[in-house]
Design an enzyme around this catalytic site. Structure first.
Site, PDB file in Angstrom:
ATOM      1  N   GLY A 191      16.049  35.882 -23.329  1.00 53.06           N
ATOM      2  CA  GLY A 191      14.993  36.086 -24.321  1.00 53.06           C
ATOM      3  C   GLY A 191      14.813  34.815 -25.128  1.00 53.06           C
ATOM      4  O   GLY A 191      15.317  33.745 -24.768  1.00 53.06           O
ATOM      5  N   THR A 250      12.120  40.256 -25.643  1.00 52.83           N
ATOM      6  CA  THR A 250      11.215  39.246 -26.212  1.00 52.83           C
ATOM      7  C   THR A 250       9.796  39.414 -25.684  1.00 52.83           C
ATOM      8  O   THR A 250       8.823  39.395 -26.443  1.00 52.83           O
ATOM      9  CB  THR A 250      11.732  37.832 -25.894  1.00 52.83           C
ATOM     10  OG1 THR A 250      12.936  37.614 -26.630  1.00 52.83           O
ATOM     11  CG2 THR A 250      10.709  36.764 -26.276  1.00 52.83           C
ATOM     12  N   GLY A 282       4.648  39.606 -33.844  1.00 53.98           N
ATOM     13  CA  GLY A 282       4.633  38.158 -33.886  1.00 53.98           C
ATOM     14  C   GLY A 282       5.911  37.585 -34.431  1.00 53.98           C
ATOM     15  O   GLY A 282       6.955  38.230 -34.412  1.00 53.98           O
ATOM     16  N   GLU A 319       2.631  42.351 -42.105  1.00 55.55           N
ATOM     17  CA  GLU A 319       3.399  43.516 -41.660  1.00 55.55           C
ATOM     18  C   GLU A 319       4.179  44.067 -42.844  1.00 55.55           C
ATOM     19  O   GLU A 319       4.268  43.439 -43.904  1.00 55.55           O
ATOM     20  CB  GLU A 319       4.324  43.147 -40.490  1.00 55.55           C
ATOM     21  CG  GLU A 319       3.530  42.864 -39.215  1.00 55.55           C
ATOM     22  CD  GLU A 319       4.381  42.589 -38.009  1.00 55.55           C
ATOM     23  OE1 GLU A 319       5.508  43.110 -37.929  1.00 55.55           O
ATOM     24  OE2 GLU A 319       3.926  41.819 -37.144  1.00 55.55           O
ATOM     25  N   ASP A 369      25.491  44.791 -23.218  1.00 54.54           N
ATOM     26  CA  ASP A 369      26.497  44.130 -22.366  1.00 54.54           C
ATOM     27  C   ASP A 369      27.270  43.049 -23.114  1.00 54.54           C
ATOM     28  O   ASP A 369      28.498  42.959 -22.991  1.00 54.54           O
ATOM     29  CB  ASP A 369      25.823  43.507 -21.135  1.00 54.54           C
ATOM     30  CG  ASP A 369      25.045  44.531 -20.325  1.00 54.54           C
ATOM     31  OD1 ASP A 369      25.343  45.735 -20.442  1.00 54.54           O
ATOM     32  OD2 ASP A 369      24.129  44.123 -19.580  1.00 54.54           O
ATOM     33  N   HIS A 386      11.857  52.201 -35.172  1.00 53.72           N
ATOM     34  CA  HIS A 386      10.451  51.858 -35.467  1.00 53.72           C
ATOM     35  C   HIS A 386       9.664  53.156 -35.616  1.00 53.72           C
ATOM     36  O   HIS A 386       9.798  54.061 -34.800  1.00 53.72           O
ATOM     37  CB  HIS A 386       9.883  51.006 -34.332  1.00 53.72           C
ATOM     38  CG  HIS A 386       8.607  50.317 -34.672  1.00 53.72           C
ATOM     39  ND1 HIS A 386       7.425  51.004 -34.854  1.00 53.72           N
ATOM     40  CD2 HIS A 386       8.317  49.011 -34.880  1.00 53.72           C
ATOM     41  CE1 HIS A 386       6.452  50.132 -35.150  1.00 53.72           C
ATOM     42  NE2 HIS A 386       6.977  48.915 -35.179  1.00 53.72           N
ATOM     43  N   ARG A 438      10.653  49.463 -43.091  1.00 57.53           N
ATOM     44  CA  ARG A 438      10.541  50.267 -41.876  1.00 57.53           C
ATOM     45  C   ARG A 438      11.416  51.518 -41.903  1.00 57.53           C
ATOM     46  O   ARG A 438      11.036  52.571 -41.405  1.00 57.53           O
ATOM     47  CB  ARG A 438      10.919  49.370 -40.700  1.00 57.53           C
ATOM     48  CG  ARG A 438      10.322  49.783 -39.416  1.00 57.53           C
ATOM     49  CD  ARG A 438      10.580  48.738 -38.370  1.00 57.53           C
ATOM     50  NE  ARG A 438       9.524  47.744 -38.312  1.00 57.53           N
ATOM     51  CZ  ARG A 438       9.525  46.722 -37.464  1.00 57.53           C
ATOM     52  NH1 ARG A 438      10.543  46.559 -36.640  1.00 57.53           N
ATOM     53  NH2 ARG A 438       8.532  45.870 -37.432  1.00 57.53           N
ATOM     54  N   HIS A 451      14.744  50.722 -32.056  1.00 55.99           N
ATOM     55  CA  HIS A 451      13.950  49.509 -31.830  1.00 55.99           C
ATOM     56  C   HIS A 451      14.792  48.235 -31.900  1.00 55.99           C
ATOM     57  O   HIS A 451      14.561  47.298 -31.135  1.00 55.99           O
ATOM     58  CB  HIS A 451      12.848  49.460 -32.888  1.00 55.99           C
ATOM     59  CG  HIS A 451      11.889  48.324 -32.741  1.00 55.99           C
ATOM     60  ND1 HIS A 451      11.176  48.096 -31.583  1.00 55.99           N
ATOM     61  CD2 HIS A 451      11.513  47.346 -33.619  1.00 55.99           C
ATOM     62  CE1 HIS A 451      10.414  47.032 -31.744  1.00 55.99           C
ATOM     63  NE2 HIS A 451      10.602  46.548 -32.958  1.00 55.99           N
ATOM     64  N   ARG A 493      16.067  45.157 -40.880  1.00 61.41           N
ATOM     65  CA  ARG A 493      15.395  43.897 -40.567  1.00 61.41           C
ATOM     66  C   ARG A 493      13.939  43.910 -41.051  1.00 61.41           C
ATOM     67  O   ARG A 493      13.207  44.878 -40.848  1.00 61.41           O
ATOM     68  CB  ARG A 493      15.415  43.676 -39.047  1.00 61.41           C
ATOM     69  CG  ARG A 493      14.680  42.439 -38.576  1.00 61.41           C
ATOM     70  CD  ARG A 493      14.775  42.315 -37.078  1.00 61.41           C
ATOM     71  NE  ARG A 493      14.173  43.435 -36.422  1.00 61.41           N
ATOM     72  CZ  ARG A 493      12.911  43.470 -35.991  1.00 61.41           C
ATOM     73  NH1 ARG A 493      12.115  42.431 -36.151  1.00 61.41           N
ATOM     74  NH2 ARG A 493      12.440  44.540 -35.392  1.00 61.41           N
ATOM     75  N   SER A 498      12.778  38.900 -36.073  1.00 57.97           N
ATOM     76  CA  SER A 498      13.727  38.826 -34.955  1.00 57.97           C
ATOM     77  C   SER A 498      13.405  37.680 -33.999  1.00 57.97           C
ATOM     78  O   SER A 498      14.314  36.970 -33.543  1.00 57.97           O
ATOM     79  CB  SER A 498      13.797  40.148 -34.206  1.00 57.97           C
ATOM     80  OG  SER A 498      12.507  40.635 -33.964  1.00 57.97           O
ATOM     81  N   LEU A 499      12.134  37.468 -33.675  1.00 53.89           N
ATOM     82  CA  LEU A 499      11.809  36.316 -32.825  1.00 53.89           C
ATOM     83  C   LEU A 499      12.218  35.036 -33.553  1.00 53.89           C
ATOM     84  O   LEU A 499      12.752  34.094 -32.958  1.00 53.89           O
ATOM     85  CB  LEU A 499      10.307  36.285 -32.507  1.00 53.89           C
ATOM     86  CG  LEU A 499       9.784  37.386 -31.569  1.00 53.89           C
ATOM     87  CD1 LEU A 499       8.267  37.295 -31.435  1.00 53.89           C
ATOM     88  CD2 LEU A 499      10.425  37.307 -30.187  1.00 53.89           C
TER      89      LEU A 499
HETATM   90  C1  SIN Z   1       5.878  45.512 -34.408  1.00 55.48           C
HETATM   91  O1  SIN Z   1       4.998  44.825 -33.908  1.00 55.48           O
HETATM   92  O2  SIN Z   1       5.655  46.494 -35.116  1.00 55.48           O
HETATM   93  C2  SIN Z   1       7.292  45.170 -34.148  1.00 55.48           C
HETATM   94  C3  SIN Z   1       7.585  43.882 -34.745  1.00 55.48           C
HETATM   95  C4  SIN Z   1       9.049  43.771 -35.014  1.00 55.48           C
HETATM   96  O3  SIN Z   1       9.812  44.624 -34.581  1.00 55.48           O
HETATM   97  O4  SIN Z   1       9.437  42.838 -35.704  1.00 55.48           O
END
Ligand code: SIN
Length: 514
Positions: A21, A51, A57, A127, A220, A241, A286, A352, A387, A392-393
């Site tokens: 990822g 990913t 985003g 978001e 893993d 989520h 969230r 999620h 989070r 996360s990305l």
């Molecule tokens: C989402 O697009 O709702 C998920 C984004 C995330 O999990 O950071």
């Protein structure tokens, strides 16, 4: 314990990166560019994994001054800490937000086609729990796919060796340090020695009956790290989520960015119930929105609905614009028989993201010399108990790069006190033998968004009563890993007797009315 491992800077190291990822591929590219001999190991094909599924985003403050935007890394840090419910590590958070511009610029340079306005500035989405619109996205709601494609291309162009359809079985440990990995490829076991192993196998979403995680996410790396004796932390913090399409077929996420654009959650009476739970309504953290959705769905005996129809009535918007902004969601919801531009769609939560994982420092070092962990596999401390969306990305990019940069520095790390173990034995509470669906059912029912101490105790007794499946097939190794992570997760949840963030304990039935 303090372990040290001297390394000379100019020496090229042999580095195994397990996982493909954003975190693993960023680590692999940086390590390769630093002159190390890198091999990437992935369970399916390169690019398969969580990913590529990310919709919303990548969060980060970039070019705010140049674009005249009122935002700052300090504001991003404050939002991250608030979402983390007081359990994030502020130093790690500062690293995360501080290195965001560099990592987003790197992704641009590697060819990620982020969405831009007519002046060429990156578009910024909003978001939940962000105080400003700061989510860079690509292809509308296909950000992860665009990032994954660019990084896979970069890895292939750079000639980094990639072993696909190859699975981590265990870490090779001698003299208290990780010296390589035992792998399963085409039905054969292969031991590969290495100077460093970077775990980037993602989370363990497949522990749960309902999850957005792809099939490869069976914990893993976390399980192998546990067996090797590395410390883990915060495994009780699983993010659920709130808005997954409630319809037959594979779990499909409706991005929080849809609520960021203005979509609302309604119950069967058309009531906008999210505001009953939090003043920020649909854009509350969230975990809060998830609990509100679960409770309302239970009360009314069916799923609540996400209503995006109002977006189409806004000035300048219509069904076509909605489809342009969210092309993946538009296509998939239509394929599943929903016209979301004109009617609210049923949604329900799903597992999620795992905030906890293998405990690391700010350079991805675990408590075992030679072993690094990055991305969802790691517990860097940035997420705390919950989070912040689209961090996360960013975490994968930032800490993937930092782990690679730390490879040829001396190994100095104090072992964490966070390792979670609980050796108590108790009787089984669920009849029946182990099977993956039985485990997933148990975890969803008893270790989901609303937990009770009694439920957790029953879950722990049950997983401890199940014999780990034997054999060296991929399925057997995955099942053992899932069972091991489940036990550690439930024990961690029981070790935290108070509700915080995503770990929520309902009052014990014995205490109700007291
Ligand atoms: C989402 O697009 O709702 C998920 C984004 C995330 O999990 O950071």
């Amino acid at each position: 314990m303090t372990a040290s491992r001297e390394r000379r800077a100019p020496e090229a190291l042999h580095v195994l990166v397990i996982g493909g990822g954003i975190a693993g591929l960023t680590a692999a590219l940086h390590a390769h560019e630093a002159g190390h001999r890198v091999e990437v190991v992935v369970k399916d094909a390169l690019g398969d994994g969580a990913t590529a599924l990310a919709q919303g985003g990548i969060a980060g403050v970039y070019d705010a001054d140049a674009d005249g935007v009122a935002d700052s890394p300090a504001a991003h840090a404050a939002d991250t800490l608030t979402a983390g419910a007081g359990l994030s590590d502020p130093t790690a958070v500062d690293v995360l937000v501080g290195e965001a511009p560099a990592r987003i610029a790197e992704l641009v340079a590697r060819g990620v086609p982020f969405d831009r306005d007519p002046q060429g500035r990156l578009l910024r989405g909003l978001e939940a729990a962000h105080s400003a619109a700061r989510i860079a996205h690509a292809g509308g709601d296909a950000t992860g796919a665009a990032i994954s494609a660019a990084l896979v291309r970069a890895v292939r162009d750079a000639g980094v060796a990639a072993h696909e359809h190859t699975m981590l079985v265990d870490l090779l440990v001698s003299d208290g340090a990780v010296r390589g990995a035992r792998l399963l490829a085409a039905g054969r076991i292969v031991d590969v020695s290495a100077d460093a192993v970077i775990l980037a196998t993602g989370g363990a979403g497949r522990l749960f009956r309902h999850t957005t995680a792809p099939a490869v996410c069976t914990g893993d790396g976390i399980a192998a790290a546990l067996r090797a004796g590395a410390a883990v932390a915060d495994l009780e913090f699983v993010q659920f989520h709130p808005t997954i399409l409630a319809a037959p077929g594979p779990a499909f996420l409706i991005s929080e960015a849809v609520r960021g654009e203005g979509a609302i959650l309604v119950d069967d009476d058309g009531h906008r119930f999210a505001f009953d739970a939090h003043p920020d309504g649909e854009l509350a953290p969230r975990d809060v929105v998830t609990r509100a959705v679960v409770r309302r769905a239970r009360e009314q005996g069916g799923p609540v609905r996400l209503d995006a129809t109002g977006l189409c009535r806004r000035e300048g918007w219509n069904a076509e614009r909605l489809a342009r902004r969210f092309p993946t969601i538009d296509r998939v919801t239509r394929e599943r028989g929903f016209d979301w531009a004109h009617r609210p769609i049923p949604v329900t939560p799903a597992a999620h993201y795992l905030m906890g994982g293998v405990a690391t420092d700010a350079d991805g070092r675990t408590t075992l010399p030679g072993l690094y962990a990055v991305g969802e596999t790691a517990r860097t401390g940035v997420h705390g108990a919950n989070r912040l969306a689209s961090n996360s990305l960013l975490e994968g990019a930032v800490f993937g790069a930092r782990a690679a940069a730390a490879l040829d520095t001396p190994w100095i790390r104090t072992s964490s006190e966070d390792a979670q173990r609980d050796e108590e034995d108790s009787a089984a509470a669920f009849p029946g033998p182990f099977s993956r669906p039985a485990l997933q059912e148990l975890m969803w029912d008893l270790v989901g968004p609303l937990r009770t101490v009694e439920g957790l105790e029953r879950a722990l007794a049950t997983v401890r009563s199940w014999s780990p499946p034997e054999g060296l097939t991929r399925a057997a190794v995955e099942d053992r890993n899932l069972l091991q992570v489940a036990e550690a997760m439930i024990a961690a949840a029981l070790a935290r007797p108070v509700s915080v963030g995503a770990h929520h304990l309902e009052p014990s039935p014995a205490l109700i009315g007291v």
